[in-house]
Design an enzyme around this catalytic site. Structure first.
Site, PDB file in Angstrom:
ATOM      1  CE  LYS A 206      -3.440   2.450   2.718  1.00 54.90           C
ATOM      2  NZ  LYS A 206      -4.381   2.446   3.826  1.00 54.90           N
ATOM      3  CD  GLU A 212       9.355  -6.162   7.000  1.00 56.23           C
ATOM      4  OE1 GLU A 212       9.140  -5.030   6.507  1.00 56.23           O
ATOM      5  OE2 GLU A 212       9.076  -6.461   8.171  1.00 56.23           O
ATOM      6  N   GLY A 267      -4.811  -1.641   4.942  1.00 58.25           N
ATOM      7  CA  GLY A 267      -4.026  -2.771   4.450  1.00 58.25           C
ATOM      8  C   GLY A 267      -4.677  -4.105   4.770  1.00 58.25           C
ATOM      9  NE  ARG A 268      -6.504  -3.315  10.826  1.00 61.69           N
ATOM     10  CZ  ARG A 268      -5.870  -2.152  10.895  1.00 61.69           C
ATOM     11  NH1 ARG A 268      -4.724  -1.994  10.279  1.00 61.69           N
ATOM     12  NH2 ARG A 268      -6.371  -1.133  11.571  1.00 61.69           N
ATOM     13  CD  GLU A 353      -1.874  -4.012  11.330  1.00 65.39           C
ATOM     14  OE1 GLU A 353      -0.689  -4.396  11.400  1.00 65.39           O
ATOM     15  OE2 GLU A 353      -2.446  -3.813  10.248  1.00 65.39           O
ATOM     16  CG  HIS A 384      -4.817 -35.468  16.911  1.00 66.18           C
ATOM     17  ND1 HIS A 384      -5.197 -36.654  17.495  1.00 66.18           N
ATOM     18  CD2 HIS A 384      -5.687 -35.256  15.886  1.00 66.18           C
ATOM     19  CE1 HIS A 384      -6.236 -37.159  16.826  1.00 66.18           C
ATOM     20  NE2 HIS A 384      -6.543 -36.328  15.849  1.00 66.18           N
ATOM     21  CE  LYS A 512       5.836  -0.821   9.859  1.00 64.74           C
ATOM     22  NZ  LYS A 512       4.865  -0.171   8.996  1.00 64.74           N
TER      23      LYS A 512
HETATM   24  O1  F6P Z   1       3.421  -2.677   9.655  1.00 61.46           O
HETATM   25  C1  F6P Z   1       2.050  -2.930   9.569  1.00 61.46           C
HETATM   26  C2  F6P Z   1       1.531  -2.676   8.196  1.00 61.46           C
HETATM   27  O2  F6P Z   1       1.521  -1.324   7.920  1.00 61.46           O
HETATM   28  C3  F6P Z   1       0.155  -3.287   7.998  1.00 61.46           C
HETATM   29  O3  F6P Z   1      -0.853  -2.476   8.472  1.00 61.46           O
HETATM   30  C4  F6P Z   1       0.142  -3.508   6.525  1.00 61.46           C
HETATM   31  O4  F6P Z   1      -0.852  -4.428   6.151  1.00 61.46           O
HETATM   32  C5  F6P Z   1       1.539  -4.021   6.312  1.00 61.46           C
HETATM   33  O5  F6P Z   1       2.339  -3.312   7.220  1.00 61.46           O
HETATM   34  C6  F6P Z   1       2.073  -3.859   4.922  1.00 61.46           C
HETATM   35  O6  F6P Z   1       2.064  -2.525   4.521  1.00 61.46           O
HETATM   36  P1  F6P Z   1       2.240  -2.113   3.011  1.00 61.46           P
HETATM   37  O7  F6P Z   1       1.118  -2.716   2.237  1.00 61.46           O
HETATM   38  O8  F6P Z   1       2.201  -0.614   2.994  1.00 61.46           O
HETATM   39  O9  F6P Z   1       3.567  -2.643   2.542  1.00 61.46           O
END
Ligand code: F6P
Length: 547
Positions: A206, A212, A267-268, A353, A384, A512
């Site tokens: 987003k 990452e 995002g979620r 979140e 189990h 972060k």
């Molecule tokens: O660090 C949390 C977050 O911002 C989430 O809310 C989001 O889904 C995820 O990281 C990934 O964010 P992006 O889509 O901006 O890479």
């Protein structure tokens, strides 16, 4: 004391819960033959039975009064009409517009967002059909067979969960892979299995600033160019999904190959947007639109049904009841079958979140519990492993059992066994087994009295563990769409009761920032005093073993 706790509706529930804490579910069923009919609903293809929750008609009436006092439905209407209900980020919350299949106009800042949404859907259709029909080819002229989604959190969990859930609907020849973690093994191991000439990378973020995702995307591009040797070929193999045009261009992806969405999609809550591109590539755009239809069915129910019939409202209120009045700290998500095995992880982000907040909408620290810890795993495996604690531990643990009735892959009696196990667990958790029954069973098995006296207490099940059961005919896009939308709205309802902002996520920021401060220190001798003593000792240990 907060206004919520002081409110007459909350106080009435607190008094009611004092009485309900000593009531057993088995007695509630014995007292009310109408219980199952009263406490189950069929909505958007989902049969939902919440009669095994520790509620009565009076409980639900009192919860509805709380919802009314907290203005939950007014807030729902504000969400659907595009008001800025995410007040800490000054944003509307409109994942419902993404699946607004009847195109009811939805305005943000005076402009209807539906035309833009439909334009992106059309672009997704054109692109996915070009890939599927072999009009979008790789740099050697071969067809794309492997899609790699590079994203994390909401840009990973939703598409990943859906692709697993709908694998039986996958188009022939299409494979989809997901890379999220910064841990190098994740992408390195995947790339070893891929042919660059037939691989399409979807870089999904987003913000397009997530460490990452960008790091993994650069690694993928380096790997790709090591094979293709021509930067011009990147355009055929990398597309982006983002709200951030500038950052996508800076990364080197042509924004003609970018699929956009908007800051009013959390995002979620974004799998319904272009973040769902891997789903559409995997099952086809028609399948993706069926998913939107299923969610839209639940949205329309949530928007229009009366409070007494309104399933997301009722289930969100039961979540509040379990957390705040019965003292439950968690919610277990227990899908039966492996297709929905990633649902617990998906709902963990969606719920934790969203509702993991301790400050209300006016900035006051709350004096009541908010979001439950969401966890779980697929049945029957969990039986189990961790179910022992559900049956005989000391904690109240509400759970949701979820299953498709028919399987796309029938094999002997296996589906019947799966379902019988699921129903058995809901019954066992509810009814338990008292000492008298245990002793009688042991005597009938011919055990001696000394053994019975010693072992029988260990074989008692108190029962009275609440659960809901969600059944649907088959794992179709419509069913899974409705299922996820049900949970999204439950989360909304609970957040509205708790008077929190369910749509921001400031809690992810501190870690972060600190990771950024620590990165230059990894592998170095720590500068004494820069960090706390524990962290400095850990940095020293890393340094000793670094390279
Ligand atoms: O660090 C949390 C977050 O911002 C989430 O809310 C989001 O889904 C995820 O990281 C990934 O964010 P992006 O889509 O901006 O890479």
């Amino acid at each position: 004391m907060s206004p919520l706790i002081q409110s007459p509706a909350w106080q009435a529930l607190a008094r009611h819960s004092d009485m309900m804490k000593s009531v057993h579910l088995a007695d509630l069923f014995a007292q009310n033959p109408e219980r199952t009919a009263q406490f189950s609903r069929l909505v958007a293809g989902l049969h939902v039975d919440y009669s095994k929750q520790r509620v009565t008609v009076e409980t639900l009436a009192l919860l509805q009064q709380l919802a009314s006092a907290q203005g939950v439905l007014t807030r729902r209407d504000a969400m659907f009409s595009g008001e800025e209900i995410n007040t800490t980020e000054d944003r509307a919350v409109l994942h419902v517009a993404l699946r607004n299949r009847r195109n009811r106009p939805v305005f943000v800042d005076g402009a209807d967002v539906m035309p833009e949404i439909n334009t992106v859907l059309q672009r997704m259709r054109r692109f996915t059909e070009a890939v599927h029909e072999g009009r979008w080819l790789g740099y050697t002229g071969e067809r794309i067979t492997d899609v790699v989604n590079i994203g994390i959190g909401g840009s990973d969990l939703g598409p990943r969960m859906m692709c697993d859930a709908l694998a039986s609907h996958a188009l022939p020849g299409m494979k989809v892979h997901f890379v999220a973690n910064i841990a190098p093994s994740e992408i390195a191991n995947l790339l070893k299995t891929l042919d660059p000439a037939r691989t399409l990378f979807v870089v999904a973020s987003k913000t397009f600033t997530t460490q990452e995702t960008l790091t993994n995307a650069f690694a993928a591009r380096r790997w790709f160019l090591d094979h293709a040797n021509d930067p011009a070929t990147v355009a055929k193999h990398f597309v982006a999904v983002s709200t951030n045009h500038t950052a996508v261009a800076a990364f080197g992806i042509n924004t003609d190959n970018m699929f956009g969405f908007w800051d009013w999609v959390g995002g979620r809550y974004s799998l319904w947007s272009a973040i769902g591109l891997p789903i559409a590539l995997y099952i086809g755009m028609n399948g993706f639109e069926r998913l939107l239809e299923g969610a839209h069915g639940m949205d329309e129910h949530f928007r229009l049904a009366t409070p007494e019939e309104n399933l997301p409202l009722i289930m969100g209120l039961i979540d509040v009841w379990n957390s705040n009045f019965l003292g439950a700290e968690t919610l277990a998500i227990l899908p039966y079958g492996t297709r929905l095995g990633r649902l617990p992880a998906y709902l963990q982000q969606a719920s934790m979140e969203s509702n993991g907040k301790s400050v209300d909408l006016e900035g006051n620290r709350v004096d009541y519990s908010t979001g439950a810890i969401v966890w779980g795993g697929a049945g029957t495996n969990g039986q189990h492993a961790f179910y022992q604690l559900l049956h005989q531990g000391t904690r109240l643990i509400p759970s949701d059992f979820i299953a498709a009735i028919r399987t796309h892959t029938p094999l002997g009696d296996q589906q019947a066994m799966l379902l019988s196990n699921m129903l058995a667990q809901t019954r066992a958790l509810m009814l338990g087994r008292g000492l008298d029954a245990v002793v009688a069973e042991m005597r009938a098995a011919g055990m001696d009295e000394a053994t019975i006296a010693r072992v029988s207490p260990h074989r008692v099940f108190l029962g009275n563990q609440p659960s809901s059961t969600i059944l649907f005919p088959q794992m179709t896009p419509e069913a899974v769409g409705a299922l996820v939308a049900l949970y999204e709205h439950r989360i909304f309802v609970a957040g509205a009761i708790w008077y929190i902002d369910s749509y921001d996520q400031w809690g992810v920021e501190l870690g972060k920032q600190m990771a950024g401060e620590l990165l230059p220190a990894i592998g170095k001798v720590p500068i004494t005093g820069a960090f706390d003593p524990s962290t400095e000792a850990l940095l020293s240990t890393i340094h000793q073993h670094w390279l």
